[in-house]
Design a protein around this motif. Structure first.
Motif, PDB file in Angstrom:
ATOM      1  N   MET A   6       0.840  -1.139   0.000  1.00 28.67           N
ATOM      2  CA  MET A   6       0.000   0.000   0.000  1.00 28.67           C
ATOM      3  C   MET A   6       0.852   1.154   0.000  1.00 28.67           C
ATOM      4  N   ARG A   7       0.650   2.202  -0.874  1.00 29.59           N
ATOM      5  CA  ARG A   7       1.494   3.322  -0.682  1.00 29.59           C
ATOM      6  C   ARG A   7       0.908   4.197   0.388  1.00 29.59           C
ATOM      7  N   PHE A   8       1.509   4.152   1.504  1.00 31.83           N
ATOM      8  CA  PHE A   8       1.038   4.963   2.614  1.00 31.83           C
ATOM      9  C   PHE A   8       1.728   6.286   2.471  1.00 31.83           C
ATOM     10  N   VAL A   9       1.214   7.226   1.625  1.00 31.68           N
ATOM     11  CA  VAL A   9       1.816   8.488   1.327  1.00 31.68           C
ATOM     12  C   VAL A   9       1.553   9.475   2.409  1.00 31.68           C
ATOM     13  N   ALA A  10       2.541  10.221   2.751  1.00 38.10           N
ATOM     14  CA  ALA A  10       2.394  11.281   3.711  1.00 38.10           C
ATOM     15  C   ALA A  10       3.571  12.186   3.499  1.00 38.10           C
ATOM     16  N   ALA A  11       3.321  13.408   3.048  1.00 39.39           N
ATOM     17  CA  ALA A  11       4.415  14.333   2.862  1.00 39.39           C
ATOM     18  C   ALA A  11       3.893  15.737   2.958  1.00 39.39           C
TER      19      ALA A  11
ATOM     20  N   LYS B 156       7.113   9.847  11.772  1.00 40.46           N
ATOM     21  CA  LYS B 156       6.811   9.916  13.200  1.00 40.46           C
ATOM     22  C   LYS B 156       5.963  11.136  13.569  1.00 40.46           C
ATOM     23  N   SER B 157       5.887  12.115  12.675  1.00 39.11           N
ATOM     24  CA  SER B 157       5.125  13.330  12.953  1.00 39.11           C
ATOM     25  C   SER B 157       3.638  13.185  12.650  1.00 39.11           C
ATOM     26  N   LEU B 158       3.253  12.090  11.995  1.00 35.85           N
ATOM     27  CA  LEU B 158       1.860  11.922  11.572  1.00 35.85           C
ATOM     28  C   LEU B 158       1.085  11.024  12.528  1.00 35.85           C
ATOM     29  N   PRO B 159      -0.055  11.496  13.025  1.00 31.76           N
ATOM     30  CA  PRO B 159      -0.874  10.681  13.933  1.00 31.76           C
ATOM     31  C   PRO B 159      -1.292   9.345  13.325  1.00 31.76           C
ATOM     32  N   LEU B 160      -1.613   9.330  12.040  1.00 30.50           N
ATOM     33  CA  LEU B 160      -2.020   8.075  11.393  1.00 30.50           C
ATOM     34  C   LEU B 160      -0.880   7.064  11.437  1.00 30.50           C
ATOM     35  N   ASP B 161       0.331   7.511  11.118  1.00 28.76           N
ATOM     36  CA  ASP B 161       1.485   6.612  11.158  1.00 28.76           C
ATOM     37  C   ASP B 161       1.773   6.153  12.588  1.00 28.76           C
ATOM     38  N   ASN B 162       1.590   7.049  13.536  1.00 28.76           N
ATOM     39  CA  ASN B 162       1.824   6.670  14.932  1.00 28.76           C
ATOM     40  C   ASN B 162       0.838   5.603  15.393  1.00 28.76           C
ATOM     41  N   ALA B 163      -0.414   5.712  14.946  1.00 28.36           N
ATOM     42  CA  ALA B 163      -1.421   4.713  15.312  1.00 28.36           C
ATOM     43  C   ALA B 163      -1.072   3.356  14.704  1.00 28.36           C
ATOM     44  N   ARG B 164      -0.614   3.368  13.467  1.00 30.16           N
ATOM     45  CA  ARG B 164      -0.215   2.123  12.806  1.00 30.16           C
ATOM     46  C   ARG B 164       0.996   1.507  13.505  1.00 30.16           C
ATOM     47  N   THR B 165       1.982   2.351  13.810  1.00 28.15           N
ATOM     48  CA  THR B 165       3.201   1.882  14.470  1.00 28.15           C
ATOM     49  C   THR B 165       2.891   1.264  15.821  1.00 28.15           C
ATOM     50  N   ASP B 166       2.029   1.920  16.586  1.00 31.30           N
ATOM     51  CA  ASP B 166       1.658   1.408  17.899  1.00 31.30           C
ATOM     52  C   ASP B 166       1.021   0.029  17.776  1.00 31.30           C
ATOM     53  N   ALA B 167       0.185  -0.153  16.741  1.00 32.18           N
ATOM     54  CA  ALA B 167      -0.469  -1.451  16.527  1.00 32.18           C
ATOM     55  C   ALA B 167       0.551  -2.521  16.137  1.00 32.18           C
ATOM     56  N   VAL B 168       1.539  -2.136  15.311  1.00 34.53           N
ATOM     57  CA  VAL B 168       2.599  -3.085  14.935  1.00 34.53           C
ATOM     58  C   VAL B 168       3.347  -3.546  16.188  1.00 34.53           C
ATOM     59  N   LYS B 169       3.757  -2.587  17.009  1.00 32.65           N
ATOM     60  CA  LYS B 169       4.541  -2.903  18.202  1.00 32.65           C
ATOM     61  C   LYS B 169       3.769  -3.794  19.180  1.00 32.65           C
TER      62      LYS B 169
END
Length: 328
Positions: free
Chosen positions: A1-6, A175-188
């Motif tokens: 999935m291209r999880f684009v964020a810029a 790391k600055s994006l809430p969406l990415d942080n939510a995904r990362t937390d779920a991975v961990k």
């Protein structure tokens, strides 16, 4: 999935494609004449896959379609939505938000103007564990980032089977994006459920091959005993180069997040352990059909789980005849 964020500050460009807006018999005339697509960026392959699906559906329904390109700029995207409302030309919107919170006022404005609005891929609001829209009247097509993170974690555990300890590196998007942080937390949290799995590194991998290459090089220098590496498909494409240069090809299992042609090819030829798939063209087509149907007074669901379009767990055993719908 291209999880684009810029974040970009380049001025927006509107890209127009009129698709099959020919005349129809009076009895078949529908309310919808034009649909607007607000994508991440025209230069982004993932958004182009979504756009291909939107155009496909528009042509099928004899509706014109236009891509508004904010070039990853959230505020530009909001302004484009507001401007499109003001023109009165569009009866349906598909919004692939760069910022799911920033678009809420504009979405409410569109709904008040009796425009059918479907959010696609990016959840609207700040609850990343559900696909239920937070705005009454809004429709969502996609999946929850938390679900995505849990699946990536499960793939990591699967890749670690039979190895104890198994050292995993996670290349987070931004790391600055809430969406990415939510995904990362779920991975961990998911990785932590396996006693043999150790999260040895958690670094920012981004969404380009270059950023993935640099992140993987740093990880391998600090942790040469990494067994599994997980990240966006683009980052893992870069990480693959670092792994090869380090002489560890075949020794480190790679897991991507995205269904690009490069990711699918990597899984098929065995250089990748797995990738998480989103059939993005199909998702764009589904979102556009819901938007058109809703604008035409037909009943549509308030949300649609895009995992129904394709089994997202892209191991070699699961791929079957799946063909990637975009390339990085």
């Amino acid at each position: 999935m291209r999880f684009v964020a810029a974040v970009a500050t380049v001025a927006a460009v509107a890209i127009t494609a009129t698709v099959g807006a020919g005349a129809q018999p009076a009895a078949q005339q529908a309310k919808v004449k034009a649909i607007a697509f607000f994508g991440f960026a025209a230069a982004n392959s993932f958004a182009q896959a979504t756009w291909a699906g939107v155009k496909q559906t528009a042509k099928k329904n004899h509706v014109s379609a236009k891509f508004f390109d904010p070039n990853f700029n959230a505020q530009t995207q909001v302004s484009q939505i507001q401007d499109a409302i003001t023109t009165g030309r569009y009866q349906a919107f598909v919004i692939q938000a760069n910022d799911g919170n920033a678009v809420i006022p504009a979405i409410k404005q569109a709904l008040a103007a009796h425009i059918a609005v479907v959010a696609e891929f990016t959840p609207v609001g700040s609850n990343y564990a559900t696909i239920k829209p937070p705005v009454r009247g809004l429709v969502f097509v996609g999946e929850a980032p938390v679900w995505n993170g849990q699946s990536l974690g499960k793939l990591g555990i699967q890749a670690c089977a039979g190895k104890n300890p198994c050292n995993v590196a996670y290349l987070e998007g931004f790391k600055s994006l809430p969406l990415d942080n939510a995904r990362t937390d779920a991975v961990k949290k998911t990785l932590a459920t396996a006693p043999n799995v150790k999260l040895a590194a958690d670094v920012e991998g981004g969404y380009t091959q270059a950023s993935g290459l640099k992140a993987a090089q740093d990880v391998l220098q600090a942790h040469p005993d990494i067994d599994v590496m997980i990240g966006s498909a683009q980052a893992i494409e870069g990480a693959q180069q670092a792994v090869k240069t380090a002489g560890k090809e075949g020794k480190i299992k790679l897991i991507g997040n995205g269904g690009s042609c490069q990711a699918i090819a990597g899984v098929r030829d065995g250089t990748w352990f797995a990738t998480y798939i989103i059939a993005e063209k199909s998702s764009g087509a589904k979102a556009a059909q819901f938007a058109i149907n809703k604008a035409n007074g037909k009943k549509v669901p308030t949300s649609y789980d895009s995992r129904k379009l394709q089994n997202p767990i892209g191991t070699k055993a699961n791929l079957g005849n799946f063909k990637a719908q975009y390339c990085d």
